[in-house]
Design a protein around this motif. Structure first.
Motif, PDB file in Angstrom:
ATOM      1  N   ASN A  72       0.873  -1.257   0.034  1.00 36.92           N
ATOM      2  CA  ASN A  72       0.085  -0.028  -0.132  1.00 36.92           C
ATOM      3  C   ASN A  72       0.829   1.240   0.075  1.00 36.92           C
ATOM      4  O   ASN A  72       1.738   1.290   0.940  1.00 36.92           O
ATOM      5  CB  ASN A  72      -0.809   0.022   1.250  1.00 36.92           C
ATOM      6  N   GLN A  75       0.790   3.629   2.925  1.00 35.89           N
ATOM      7  CA  GLN A  75       1.409   3.026   4.278  1.00 35.89           C
ATOM      8  C   GLN A  75       2.971   3.240   4.028  1.00 35.89           C
ATOM      9  O   GLN A  75       3.750   3.594   5.031  1.00 35.89           O
ATOM     10  CB  GLN A  75       1.205   1.464   4.417  1.00 35.89           C
ATOM     11  N   TRP A  79       5.255   5.248   6.934  1.00 35.30           N
ATOM     12  CA  TRP A  79       6.398   4.818   7.536  1.00 35.30           C
ATOM     13  C   TRP A  79       7.811   5.297   7.412  1.00 35.30           C
ATOM     14  O   TRP A  79       8.339   5.670   8.218  1.00 35.30           O
ATOM     15  CB  TRP A  79       6.633   3.270   7.345  1.00 35.30           C
TER      16      TRP A  79
END
Length: 412
Positions: A72, A75, A79
């Motif tokens: 994804n 994501q 991060w």
């Protein structure tokens, strides 16, 4: 209308997230360049710093592209932002405790290089997922506006912050910007379009699939290479500017920051003008025009050394480079299959980073042995090469190629 796209929650939150992260990156990059020149007095040191930045990104680009296409994309960015912000905050503490140390500068540069490569690959792939094909030109215009607003704000304040509060404070602001950017990105919701079959493949096989995809479409590959030339000259601009301001103009960090701010103003204007220009000119003519404009302006800056001309020239270079990127990125997003976008972008970014790495260090050495004006002459030559390549590729295509927007493979 261009700003009607911001009525949608997803793109609006991405837009604000992009502005904030661009502000953080721009501020720390400007601050680091001036800090190193201030401490060492060497343009070669500045060039090596930027070469290390792009080399770090280059070494991780195969992993980044595959990572972006397998997971994804929101994501991945989140991060990366959190990790990047935490590490930069830690480095700012090292500077406060221990003072100037090139080891800390190198650590910051490596983190910045890897983080920027991840962000550019994942964010442009995410953009492709949350926009429709009809929204690509307006969407890319707004993305360029968001990037340049961030850089514009960074240029406006970085010189002043550096002069009064120091580089450590700039690093702290950079870390905070990544965390705030993450807050807006969390509010973006969409259904990811990752190919499940490819997600289960090994990283090596996955990346090889992206390479094979570009090999089957040589015109598309070359067009992508041409699209990264303005980005490459922007990196060279960052090497040239500190020495140009300090040595040729005999000015301080405030003039340096304002020069970068004017580059951002030019980029900001391009976001507003791109969709208007394309109504009057075809995309090929628009790209040709702005490649030509950038070539002439850069050459002029190499020979005419005035503060007011640097401000105006910086704005026109920002306008030209950003306009080229908007139209070429919109074209690439239109024709590259979504499942290959991350890997395609990482290949082109890898080529750009390799060029930037060699040029950054080489230009720094050249400036130390000559003067900063020679760097602008070199930039002009690079843009001229981009112009010639673009004209050659465009005129070598058949009418069918043009109609299909360069997406045809070598079978045509």
């Amino acid at each position: 209308m261009l700003f009607n796209m911001l009525k949608g929650k997803n793109f609006r939150n991405f837009f604000f997230s992009d502005i904030i992260q661009g502000f953080g990156v721009g501020m720390s990059t400007i601050g680091a360049n001036w800090y190193v020149l201030d401490q060492t007095g060497s343009a070669t040191a500045v060039g090596f710093l930027l070469a290390l930045n792009v080399l770090a990104g280059f070494l991780c680009f195969p992993l980044v592209g595959t990572l972006t296409d397998r997971f994804n994309r929101k994501q991945v960015i989140l991060w990366a932002h959190v990790l990047r912000g935490t590490l930069i905050f830690t480095i700012s503490l090292f500077f406060i405790i221990d003072g100037f140390n090139m080891v800390y500068i190198y650590l910051f540069t490596i983190i910045n290089g890897i983080g920027w490569t991840i962000y550019m690959s994942a964010s442009r792939s995410l953009t492709q997922e949350i926009l429709t094909k009809n929204e690509l030109v307006h969407g890319n215009s707004l993305i360029e506006i968001s990037l340049q607003v961030g850089m514009f704000l960074a240029g406006a304040v970085s010189g002043i912050l550096y002069k009064h509060y120091g580089f450590e404070f700039i690093l702290f602001m950079n870390a905070t910007a990544f965390l705030l950017s993450s807050f807006f990105l969390l509010r973006v919701s969409y259904r990811t379009k990752i190919d499940v079959k490819e997600k289960e493949e090994s990283f090596i096989k996955n990346f090889k699939g992206g390479i094979d995809y570009l090999k089957s479409k040589p015109k598309l590959f070359l067009f992508g290479v041409i699209s990264i030339i303005p980005l490459t000259t922007t990196m060279v601009f960052n090497v040239i500017l500190p020495g140009y301001v300090q040595d040729l103009l005999q000015a301080d960090s405030v003039v340096f920051g304002i020069s970068d701010m004017f580059y951002g103003i030019g980029g900001l204007l391009s976001g507003f003008l791109a969709s208007l220009i394309v109504k009057k000119l075809t995309k090929p003519r628009t790209i040709t025009l702005f490649f030509s404009l950038a070539t002439v302006i850069m050459l002029s800056l190499g020979f005419h050394h005035y503060v007011i001309w640097l401000f105006l020239g910086s704005m026109l270079i920002g306008l030209s480079n950003s306009t080229i990127r908007i139209h070429m990125n919109a074209l690439l997003m239109d024709v590259v299959e979504e499942k290959y976008m991350g890997r395609s972008m990482s290949v082109w970014m890898g080529i750009s980073l390799l060029l930037q790495s060699g040029l950054a260090y080489g230009v720094g050495l050249l400036i130390d042995h000559s003067h900063a004006g020679i760097g602008f002459i070199l930039m002009s030559g690079i843009m001229l090469i981009g112009l010639i390549l673009f004209i050659f590729v465009h005129h070598s295509m058949s009418k069918r190629d043009r109609k299909e927007n360069f997406v045809t493979s070598s079978q045509v």
